[in-house]
Scaffold this motif. Structure first.
Motif, short mmCIF file in Angstrom:
data_model
loop_
_atom_site.label_atom_id
_atom_site.label_comp_id
_atom_site.label_asym_id
_atom_site.label_seq_id
_atom_site.Cartn_x
_atom_site.Cartn_y
_atom_site.Cartn_z
N SER A 94 36.24 41.12 40.50
CA SER A 94 37.30 41.76 41.28
C SER A 94 36.92 43.21 41.50
N SER A 146 40.60 43.94 44.50
CA SER A 146 41.33 44.73 43.50
C SER A 146 41.23 46.19 43.91
N ALA A 192 37.16 38.87 44.45
CA ALA A 192 38.61 39.06 44.57
C ALA A 192 38.90 40.53 44.84
N ILE A 251 34.58 35.61 37.50
CA ILE A 251 35.29 36.20 38.64
C ILE A 251 35.00 37.69 38.69
#
Length: 732
Positions: free
Chosen positions: A528, A447, A445, A526
């Motif tokens: 990021s 970021s 993800a 996850i």
């Protein structure tokens, strides 16, 4: 503008000395349409070569051509089967993109010369018979005419032979260029595929350099040679058989085709498994080449350990395995080639004599020339020309039969070459299918200002391509490890929060760095982080990589010279960076920014590590991962200055190290305990908890130091009992 293999050539242009040097440094330039202009210097001129890279859509379509074939039939017998035909068809569809490609044009032109060469051979055979007929019949003018035609036919015949060899070489080179470019674009892919990094562990394919260099070249040479070695003999046999059948009649033609079938049956029955032998030889050749490359690549480390003799033994074992296999092939070929020579040379010759006797023994005598016994101008009678006629038939038919025997022999040899091609085809198909089968790394993800690991597991990637290596297709071992190294991490690293990762050896510190860098997939959770690129997360590896190129390239890597110019930076900016890492003396010592050397050998260990930090300062990313001991060869004071300068540039540091002296440059500490469960702890640097932990470590060290005198006394007692003397070091 001419265009071949996706490459367009511009006329050579003359440049000024300044422009010439600039073009040499730039090497290539990326164009707006996605193509690349390559600058090739030659005698003060620059040739601009345009290269159109293979599109991603083309690679996606290519994946359908190369599915993994888990069951590869490489038994003891020849493997000219459906699997081989599927593999060869896939590679050929890649090599011959469309009917307008240069490769198709070369094949058509080559085929034209093959047909022309065969027709010329027929004319030469007939002319040979006529020349001998005129010689036997004492026809001087006819003999001279035949000799004149002989020299006339010699010119196109010689040119045709030369063009056949030239076109075969051109076809091989063209195919190699096509396949190599495809393999390069597929192999050297950037994230999220990173096939060049993952093909060994996740793809299970070792010795990729052998596949891309030697195996593709051998495959193209074998394929180009096989086409000429099959088409020419096939045309020869067909056309020559048709020609000679006119003289042999139905009986002779039947015997001739029966001889073909008998020969093919015998040779097929005794043909060894050349496909498997060629594939195994290529694999052993790759292992030997890899050993030689390893000795050159690790020369300094081997020299430090004085391991030359050990490396020699390792190389000799690899070479001995290769030579043992080659000798085995040679022994097997003795029996095969003995049978092959006996059948083709002697059996076919005996059959040939029987066949050419048919027109003489079983058919009425044919008279050629002037058969009448009428008076000549001088009153003499012309003799009957039956002997000359028989001689003509014999010479022409024998020459055709010799050509047929030669063509048949080359066809039989071509079958052996086809078996070897099968082994090489398997190698090339294995390379391309494995590279295509490696899936992309799961993207993280985005970021912008932090790196966040939310319940992210860290483990060694498992092998994801099954059956890629035909020699280990049924081998259940070495399929990779999937055990977790570290307990799932819950960690957020914001900009300005410098993190240090520490712990014993082998507990997964570098594995965490690989996960953060995007080289390894996460196991659940996850991840990021900022987007990919040098401005997001930059990694300084443990072993400093020195790229092939100029001194300037060592700092700007992976940026090219064109990227450097586009960034607006100057050489003075680079000099300032070198001052920060205490390497400002390098341009003068090495001869300037454009000097090209083998920098891996020129720079010392400490200089290479400082050059790695110079790259970090040049790119100035948001986050930097400093892998294990990437500054271990740098003095403590210079190391501290570099760490502080990185922080001053706004770079958030994630350092993997054992040394407590680096803790002061970080605000957080991640400690991997190294137990069976992969547990870890995180704490703030400078807190009471962290100070207490350090106090405990200091207390343990002091306790060990307190026992030094006791152990010194014990060593002296043992030395006295053994009657030896020892010299103990003095502790400051």
């Amino acid at each position: 503008m001419p265009k071949f293999f996706g490459v367009s050539l511009n006329p050579v242009s003359r440049l000024s000395p300044t422009e010439f040097e600039a073009a040499k440094q730039e090497v290539y330039r990326k164009e707006r349409d996605g193509s690349v202009s390559l600058f090739v210097p030659f005698r003060g001129r620059i040739a601009k070569v345009r290269i159109d890279p293979i599109k991603e859509s083309t690679l996606i379509k290519g994946a359908k051509l190369f599915p993994i074939i888990r069951s590869v039939n490489l038994n003891v017998k020849a493997s000219i089967d459906a699997v081989f035909m599927k593999q060869l068809g896939s590679v050929l569809r890649l090599a011959f993109r469309n009917w307008r490609s240069k490769e198709v044009g070369l094949v058509v032109l080559h085929s034209t010369f093959l047909v022309l060469r065969t027709l010329l051979s027929v004319y030469v055979a007939r002319l040979d018979g006529r020349i001998v007929r005129d010689l036997v019949s004492a026809d001087g003018p006819g003999f001279l005419r035949g000799l004149g035609w002989w020299f006339v036919l010699a010119v196109p015949s010689s040119y045709t032979n030369s063009m056949l060899r030239h076109l075969q070489m051109k076809l091989s080179l063209s195919l190699r260029t096509r396949l190599t470019r495809y393999a390069h674009d597929l192999y050297l892919t950037k994230a999220p595929y990173l096939r060049y990094y993952r093909v060994g562990l996740e793809g299970g394919l070792d010795g990729v350099d052998q596949y891309i260099t030697s195996d593709i070249a051998s495959f193209c040479d074998s394929l180009a040679a096989l086409y000429g070695n099959t088409m020419k003999p096939f045309l020869d046999m067909f056309i020559f058989t048709v020609q000679i059948s006119r003289s042999l009649g139905l009986l002779g033609s039947t015997l001739l085709w029966g001889n073909y079938l008998l020969t093919a049956s015998i040779l097929r029955a005794v043909t060894p498994a050349f496909a498997r032998m060629a594939a195994v030889e290529a694999r052993l050749e790759g292992e030997y080449r890899g050993g030689v490359a390893r000795a050159g690549r690790e020369a300094e480390e081997i020299a430090f350990y004085n391991g030359g003799s050990t490396e020699r033994d390792i190389l000799w074992k690899a070479y001995s395995r290769l030579m043992s296999h080659v000798n085995t092939i040679a022994k097997i070929r003795i029996a095969y080639e003995w049978t092959e020579d006996f059948v083709i040379k002697y059996l076919w010759s005996a059959v040939g004599y029987c066949l050419i006797s048919i027109p003489v023994l079983l058919r009425p005598t044919r008279h050629v020339g002037i058969q009448a016994q009428g008076p000549l101008a001088d009153g003499l009678l012309r003799p009957n020309d039956s002997i000359a006629s028989r001689t003509e038939d014999y010479i022409s038919n024998r020459r055709l039969l010799i050509s047929i025997a030669d063509a048949g022999g080359r066809l039989m040899y071509a079958y052996k070459d086809l078996l070897e091609l099968a082994g090489l085809t398997t190698r090339v198909y294995t390379l391309l299918s494995t590279l295509h089968a490696i899936p992309s790394v799961k993207e993280f993800a985005d970021s912008e200002h932090s790196i966040r690991l939310d319940n992210v597991g860290v483990s060694v990637p498992e092998r994801k391509v099954r059956g890629a290596n035909v020699f280990e297709a049924d081998d259940a071992q070495n399929h990779g490890l999937n055990g977790g190294l570290v307990e799932p991490l819950k960690l957020t690293i914001r900009r300005g929060e410098h993190l240090m990762i520490t712990g014993p050896n082998g507990v997964g510190k570098t594995a965490i760095a690989r996960v953060i860098a995007g080289l390894w997939e996460t196991t659940g959770g996850i991840l990021s982080r900022p987007s990919r690129g040098a401005k997001g997360v930059f990694v300084v590896p443990q072993r400093s990589y020195m790229v092939v190129g100029t001194l300037r390239d060592q700092i700007t890597y992976p940026h090219s010279y064109a990227d450097f110019k586009a960034s607006g930076r100057t050489d003075e900016d680079l000099m300032e960076i070198l001052r920060r890492v205490h390497l400002a003396y390098l341009p003068e010592r090495e001869g300037g920014w454009t000097t090209q050397k083998e920098w891996r050998d020129v720079l010392s260990g400490g200089e290479k590590q400082r050059m790695g930090m110079a790259r970090l300062f040049y790119h100035s990313p948001k986050f930097a991962v400093l892998d294990v001991e990437c500054t271990s060869a740098v003095s403590t004071d210079v190391e501290g200055l570099m760490y502080q300068h990185a922080k001053d540039l706004g770079i958030t540091l994630i350092t993997v190290s054992h040394r407590p002296s680096l803790i002061k440059y970080h605000s957080r500490l991640l400690t991997l305990k190294g137990d069976a469960s992969g547990s870890w702890t995180e704490q703030q640097v400078g807190t009471a908890e962290q100070n207490l932990s350090m106090d405990k470590e200091i207390a343990a060290i002091e306790a060990n130091l307190a026992e030094v005198k006791h152990w010194e006394a014990r060593i002296k007692e043992i030395a006295a009992e053994l009657g030896v003397s020892v010299k103990l070091p003095k502790l400051d």
